[in-house]
Design an enzyme around this catalytic site. Sequence first.
Site, PDB file in Angstrom:
ATOM      1  NE  ARG A   1      51.886   7.289 -21.494  1.00 29.41           N
ATOM      2  CZ  ARG A   1      51.096   6.425 -22.072  1.00 29.41           C
ATOM      3  NH1 ARG A   1      50.106   6.838 -22.839  1.00 29.41           N
ATOM      4  NH2 ARG A   1      51.260   5.127 -21.929  1.00 29.41           N
TER       5      ARG A   1
ATOM      6  CB  ALA B   1      57.262   2.811 -27.574  1.00 25.08           C
TER       7      ALA B   1
ATOM      8  CG  ASP C   1      57.603   1.036 -23.221  1.00 22.55           C
ATOM      9  OD1 ASP C   1      57.023   0.162 -22.541  1.00 22.55           O
ATOM     10  OD2 ASP C   1      57.154   2.172 -23.392  1.00 22.55           O
TER      11      ASP C   1
ATOM     12  CE  LYS D   1      54.925   2.508 -17.625  1.00 22.17           C
ATOM     13  NZ  LYS D   1      56.082   3.402 -17.334  1.00 22.17           N
TER      14      LYS D   1
HETATM   15  O1  MRU Z   1      56.058   5.277 -19.195  1.00 25.09           O
HETATM   16  P1  MRU Z   1      55.123   5.283 -20.357  1.00 25.09           P
HETATM   17  O2  MRU Z   1      53.742   5.721 -20.046  1.00 25.09           O
HETATM   18  O3  MRU Z   1      55.716   5.993 -21.561  1.00 25.09           O
HETATM   19  O4  MRU Z   1      55.048   3.771 -20.691  1.00 25.09           O
HETATM   20  C1  MRU Z   1      54.800   3.341 -21.920  1.00 25.09           C
HETATM   21  C2  MRU Z   1      53.610   2.539 -21.955  1.00 25.09           C
HETATM   22  O5  MRU Z   1      52.515   3.051 -22.010  1.00 25.09           O
HETATM   23  C3  MRU Z   1      53.716   1.145 -21.973  1.00 25.09           C
HETATM   24  O6  MRU Z   1      54.698   0.523 -21.345  1.00 25.09           O
HETATM   25  C4  MRU Z   1      53.008   0.602 -23.132  1.00 25.09           C
HETATM   26  O7  MRU Z   1      52.407  -0.534 -22.723  1.00 25.09           O
HETATM   27  C5  MRU Z   1      53.891   0.369 -24.316  1.00 25.09           C
HETATM   28  S1  MRU Z   1      54.099   1.759 -25.323  1.00 25.09           S
HETATM   29  C6  MRU Z   1      52.744   1.689 -26.406  1.00 25.09           C
END
Ligand code: MRU
Length: 342
Positions: free
Chosen positions: A24, A26, A219, A230
Site C-alpha cells: 500500500r 501510492a 495518493d 489518508k
Molecule cells: O490506504 P493506504 O495505506 O494505501 O494509504 C496510503 C497512504 O499511506 C497515505 O495516504 C500516504 O500518506 C500517501 S502514500 C505515500
Amino acid sequence: MEFVVADLKTVDHIIAAIKEMFVRGAPLIGVTAAYGVYLAAVNFGSEKNADNDLINECNRIKSARPTAVNLSWAVDRVCTEVLKVENAAERIAAARFEAERIAEEEAENCRKIGEHGLSLVEEISRNKKGKTVNILTHCNAGWLACIEYGTATAPIYAAFEKGIDVHVWVDETRPLNQGARLTAWELGKHGVRHTVITDNAGGHLMQHGMVDMVIVGTDRTTYTGDVANKIGTYLKALAARDNNVPFYVALPSSTFDWKIRDGINEIPIEERDPDEIRYVQGLNQGETKTVLVPPAESPAANYAFDVTPARLVTGFITEKGICKASEQDIKRLFPDSDKPGK
Ligand code: MRU
C-alpha cells in the site's frame, strides 16, 4: 509485529496484494503494478489477441484500488512500452526493463525529496537555535509505502542523518493504524525519536506550540495543488492553518494527476469495508488478536481518503525541488507535465 517478504508470482497475486493492502502507499502500489504488467506480458507473449489480452489485464490491475494515481500511471507507462514491440521475448524484456526503471526512479525521487525537504527542517532548527524540531505526520508515507526512503519521511531521515534534533508526532491513523503500526515501527528501527498520538491530538499540540511543521504524503495531487491523502489529513491542514504551522506535502511527480483540476469533486475516494472500522487488530501476548469495538449492530462507513484544498498547503516537496501549491508554480517545476509518460 512481523516483517515478511512474500513473492508475488501472478497477476492475480499482484491485484490481491494491492486490494488487500499487503502493499500500500501510492509509490509502492505503482511499482508493484508495473511488475504486474510484466507478469501479464510473460503470460501473453505475442500470440493472436495478445494486445487485447494485455490491455484487459492492465485494466484489471488498474481497478485494484481507485485513489492512488501511481497505479494507472505505472501500468500505462509499462503497457505503452510493451505495445511498441511485437516479438514475445522483446515484450517481456521491455516490460521488465520499464518496471525496473520505475522502481529505480522512485527510489531516487524519494532520496531527492529528502534532500530538498532537509532545507526546511534545517531552517526551523536554526530558528529554534538547535532545539528539537517537532514534525507531525499522518498515515505512513515511509519506505514501507514507497521505495527506500519514503516521501514524507525522507526529509526526516535526512535531518536525522545530519544530526538535527528531530522528534516526530505519529498520528495513529485509524482505522488501519498505518501510523501506529508502520510509521512508528520504521522510525523506531531508524532510531528517530517519535511519539504515537491519537488522530485527534494534533490540533491541541499545535495550539500549544508543540508542532513546528506537518509533512504528509499523498495518493493523488491535482495539477492545481489539491491533495488526496489518508482520511483525516484535511483536518490536520485546517488546524495547521489556524495555528500558523507550515503544512507540507511530499510527493514524487508520479503522484501528480496532470488531468484533474478539482480535487474535491474529481478525485475518486475509496470506500473500504466497514469492518476495518468495527474491528481492531493488535497483539495480545505475542499473538495477533481481532476485537469488535462498536455494538455489533451499529453500521460503520469507511471513507479511506480526503482532499485538502491547495489553499491550505504551504508547499510541495518534490524530486525537482519545493514549490507552492499552485498550478503556476507546479508547472514551473514540471514544465513537461502534459507530455505522455511524464
Ligand atoms: O490506504 P493506504 O495505506 O494505501 O494509504 C496510503 C497512504 O499511506 C497515505 O495516504 C500516504 O500518506 C500517501 S502514500 C505515500
